[in-house]
Design an enzyme around this catalytic site. Structure first.
Site, PDB file in Angstrom:
ATOM      1  CG  ASP A  98      -7.458  -3.842   1.268  1.00 39.33           C
ATOM      2  OD1 ASP A  98      -6.468  -4.588   1.322  1.00 39.33           O
ATOM      3  OD2 ASP A  98      -7.534  -2.770   1.914  1.00 39.33           O
TER       4      ASP A  98
ATOM      5  CG  ASP B  66     -10.179  -7.877   9.064  1.00 37.74           C
ATOM      6  OD1 ASP B  66      -9.488  -6.935   8.652  1.00 37.74           O
ATOM      7  OD2 ASP B  66     -11.173  -7.727   9.789  1.00 37.74           O
TER       8      ASP B  66
ATOM      9  CG  HIS C 141      -2.008  -0.985   1.181  1.00 38.95           C
ATOM     10  ND1 HIS C 141      -3.084  -0.834   0.331  1.00 38.95           N
ATOM     11  CD2 HIS C 141      -2.201  -2.157   1.811  1.00 38.95           C
ATOM     12  CE1 HIS C 141      -3.898  -1.874   0.477  1.00 38.95           C
ATOM     13  NE2 HIS C 141      -3.391  -2.684   1.359  1.00 38.95           N
TER      14      HIS C 141
ATOM     15  CG  ASP D 130     -14.078  -2.548  10.494  1.00 31.62           C
ATOM     16  OD1 ASP D 130     -13.924  -1.874   9.481  1.00 31.62           O
ATOM     17  OD2 ASP D 130     -14.568  -3.688  10.483  1.00 31.62           O
TER      18      ASP D 130
ATOM     19  CG  PHE E 293      -8.729  -6.555  12.780  1.00 27.86           C
ATOM     20  CD1 PHE E 293      -8.251  -6.688  11.487  1.00 27.86           C
ATOM     21  CD2 PHE E 293      -8.047  -7.206  13.797  1.00 27.86           C
ATOM     22  CE1 PHE E 293      -7.109  -7.414  11.221  1.00 27.86           C
ATOM     23  CE2 PHE E 293      -6.900  -7.947  13.537  1.00 27.86           C
ATOM     24  CZ  PHE E 293      -6.429  -8.043  12.240  1.00 27.86           C
TER      25      PHE E 293
HETATM   26  N1  LIG Z   1     -11.487  -4.899   9.999  1.00 23.98           N
HETATM   27  C1  LIG Z   1     -10.648  -3.991   9.488  1.00 23.98           C
HETATM   28  N2  LIG Z   1     -10.828  -2.695   9.801  1.00 23.98           N
HETATM   29  C2  LIG Z   1      -9.959  -1.808   9.256  1.00 23.98           C
HETATM   30  C3  LIG Z   1      -8.913  -2.168   8.403  1.00 23.98           C
HETATM   31  C4  LIG Z   1      -8.247  -0.968   8.064  1.00 23.98           C
HETATM   32  C5  LIG Z   1      -7.101  -0.792   7.116  1.00 23.98           C
HETATM   33  N3  LIG Z   1      -6.170  -1.879   7.177  1.00 23.98           N
HETATM   34  C6  LIG Z   1      -5.228  -1.903   6.063  1.00 23.98           C
HETATM   35  C7  LIG Z   1      -4.108  -2.796   6.377  1.00 23.98           C
HETATM   36  C8  LIG Z   1      -4.180  -3.919   5.678  1.00 23.98           C
HETATM   37  C9  LIG Z   1      -5.386  -3.954   4.863  1.00 23.98           C
HETATM   38  O1  LIG Z   1      -5.069  -4.419   3.565  1.00 23.98           O
HETATM   39  C10 LIG Z   1      -5.877  -2.520   4.834  1.00 23.98           C
HETATM   40  O2  LIG Z   1      -5.393  -1.888   3.680  1.00 23.98           O
HETATM   41  C11 LIG Z   1      -8.901   0.062   8.729  1.00 23.98           C
HETATM   42  N4  LIG Z   1      -9.913  -0.480   9.422  1.00 23.98           N
HETATM   43  C12 LIG Z   1     -10.948   0.155  10.238  1.00 23.98           C
HETATM   44  O3  LIG Z   1     -12.000   0.528   9.344  1.00 23.98           O
HETATM   45  C13 LIG Z   1     -12.538   1.787   9.745  1.00 23.98           C
HETATM   46  C14 LIG Z   1     -12.130   2.802   8.703  1.00 23.98           C
HETATM   47  O4  LIG Z   1     -12.968   2.627   7.576  1.00 23.98           O
HETATM   48  P1  LIG Z   1     -12.958   3.818   6.502  1.00 23.98           P
HETATM   49  O5  LIG Z   1     -13.351   5.083   7.272  1.00 23.98           O
HETATM   50  O6  LIG Z   1     -13.959   3.419   5.453  1.00 23.98           O
HETATM   51  O7  LIG Z   1     -11.521   3.893   5.980  1.00 23.98           O
HETATM   52  C15 LIG Z   1     -11.898   2.100  11.092  1.00 23.98           C
HETATM   53  O8  LIG Z   1     -12.628   1.459  12.115  1.00 23.98           O
HETATM   54  C16 LIG Z   1     -10.542   1.423  10.941  1.00 23.98           C
HETATM   55  O9  LIG Z   1      -9.949   1.102  12.194  1.00 23.98           O
HETATM   56  C17 LIG Z   1      -8.743  -3.545   8.093  1.00 23.98           C
HETATM   57  O10 LIG Z   1      -7.839  -3.975   7.351  1.00 23.98           O
HETATM   58  N5  LIG Z   1      -9.641  -4.406   8.657  1.00 23.98           N
END
Ligand SMILES: Nc1nc2c(c(CN[C@H]3C=C[C@H](O)[C@@H]3O)cn2[C@@H]2O[C@H](COP(=O)(O)O)[C@@H](O)[C@H]2O)c(=O)[nH]1
Length: 366
Positions: free
Chosen positions: A343, A338, A77, A269, A267
């Site tokens: 993504d 996840d 990324h 979220d 996770f």
């Molecule tokens: N379950 C889960 N939640 C994740 C991510 C990520 C980013 N991870 C990067 C690392 C490796 C991956 O390939 C991703 O590129 C952010 N979040 C959560 O989402 C929310 C933000 O949403 P929005 O405002 O739309 O960007 C916020 O609660 C944030 O904590 C994830 O991976 N999994």
């Protein structure tokens, strides 16, 4: 761990030395997965659909293979740090301290956004961009000494770090400063100001690192009362994603080497529940469904919110089991599933093809 509960590791050692008994398995556990299953078994507003989970497992696995999803995807990324050294540990610790609540009710052109490297970043990426920009500007935003310095690290400086291209400020700015201050104090008191020492204290266990974060840092202690249950439900989203980000950034080596990394869950979220609902894997009761579709806020810590978060964790676990059943050789864990789902929903959002909104809860937990 509450005061009246003895440390299981200490009990095991005492049992071994005093009673000459074989040690119990002293490998740490986070309890997140068992709590997720408990909530799922006691949910009335959220249910899993097994047929959709089985179909989703096949689709997800095929697409992950096609995209060659692996821990190294993380560093690919554009904004994620590439150095395999302490600076990346400090960056990830800072990032996952503040990795929460970016959603906005404003139209896209008016929502909080960060301008960096001639691009406009929103959501999670606005956080990563803001931290990178601060470092470029010489603000030591990833240094815990800075977080403790009330003269240097002021609310105005943090406002500058998160200076938006629009009139909307980053949500919960004051809460983010509290997180930095508290983390700086705990790192000073227990880990000689270094997140690397925290990783070393985990002794190669992902579960122990999650538990250290939850035990020592209030702002990582994402656990909540659910209905009549005495023990709180442990979700620990930012503690777990911190461990996962370190594991992925270092590709399972060096600081990222954890023998029990597969104990980390999805996770919880506001994005992955959205795509699981879109795929039919989790279904909501009519009142909850209307609340989400009407973009009404759902209270942090409410039963419905806990049900959505915990059922999403359990849903991804069932999808993971389905993939492993069909492909025993697959190197797939809850983390990679996840990451892929997050993504994917972001690609759907960017294409303007979201069919159901994400749920709206404002909190420091996700
Ligand atoms: N379950 C889960 N939640 C994740 C991510 C990520 C980013 N991870 C990067 C690392 C490796 C991956 O390939 C991703 O590129 C952010 N979040 C959560 O989402 C929310 C933000 O949403 P929005 O405002 O739309 O960007 C916020 O609660 C944030 O904590 C994830 O991976 N999994």
């Amino acid at each position: 761990m509450s005061d009246d509960e003895a440390d299981p590791e200490l009990l095991a050692l005492l049992r071994q030395h005093l009673l000459g008994k074989p040690t119990l398995n002293t490998e740490p556990e986070t309890r997140v997965l068992e709590d997720a299953e408990y909530v799922c078994d006691n949910s009335i507003d959220v249910a899993l659909d097994m047929r959709s989970c089985k179909n989703a497992a096949a689709t997800i696995y095929a697409k992950m293979q096609e995209k060659e999803y692996s821990p190294s995807t993380w560093s690919q990324h554009e904004l994620h740090p590439k150095a395999k050294d302490e600076s990346t540990v400090a960056f990830i610790f800072t990032m996952d301290l503040l990795n929460f609540s970016f959603w906005s009710e404003k139209p896209d052109a008016e929502r909080f956004a960060i301008s960096y490297r001639d691009k406009r970043w929103t959501g999670y990426w606005s956080l990563v961009a803001a931290l990178q920009r601060a470092l470029d500007e010489g603000i030591p935003i990833t240094d815990s000494h800075f977080w403790q310095d009330e003269e240097e690290c002021t609310l105005d400086v943090l406002r500058q770090v998160f200076k938006s291209t629009t009139d909307e400020e980053i949500p919960l700015l004051e809460e983010r400063l509290v997180c930095l201050r508290e983390a700086g104090t705990v790192l000073y008191q227990k880990y000689e100001c270094s997140p690397v020492n925290l990783i070393k204290a985990a002794k190669g266990s992902a579960a122990r690192l999650v538990n250290l974060l939850a035990d020592d840092f209030a702002c990582f202690r994402d656990e909540h009362k659910f209905e009549t249950r005495r023990k709180p439900i442990r979700i620990l989203k930012r503690a777990q994603i911190l461990v996962a980000d370190v594991w992925a950034a270092f590709e399972g080596k060096g600081y990222g080497e954890f023998r029990d990394i597969d104990k980390i869950t999805m996770f919880a979220d506001y994005r992955v529940p959205q795509i699981l609902n879109t795929m039919g894997c989790i279904a909501y009761s009519p009142p909850l469904d209307f609340t989400i579709r009407d973009k009404k806020e759902i209270r942090s810590g409410s039963s419905r919110e806990i049900q959505m978060r915990a059922c999403s964790i359990w849903c991804v676990e069932l999808i993971r089991r389905e993939i492993k059943k069909a492909h025993p050789e697959a190197e797939v864990n809850a983390i990679l599933i996840d990451f892929f789902l997050y993504d994917t929903i972001k690609e759907i959002e960017a294409a303007g093809k979201e069919s159901v909104p994400h749920h709206r809860t404002r909190s420091i937990w996700y």
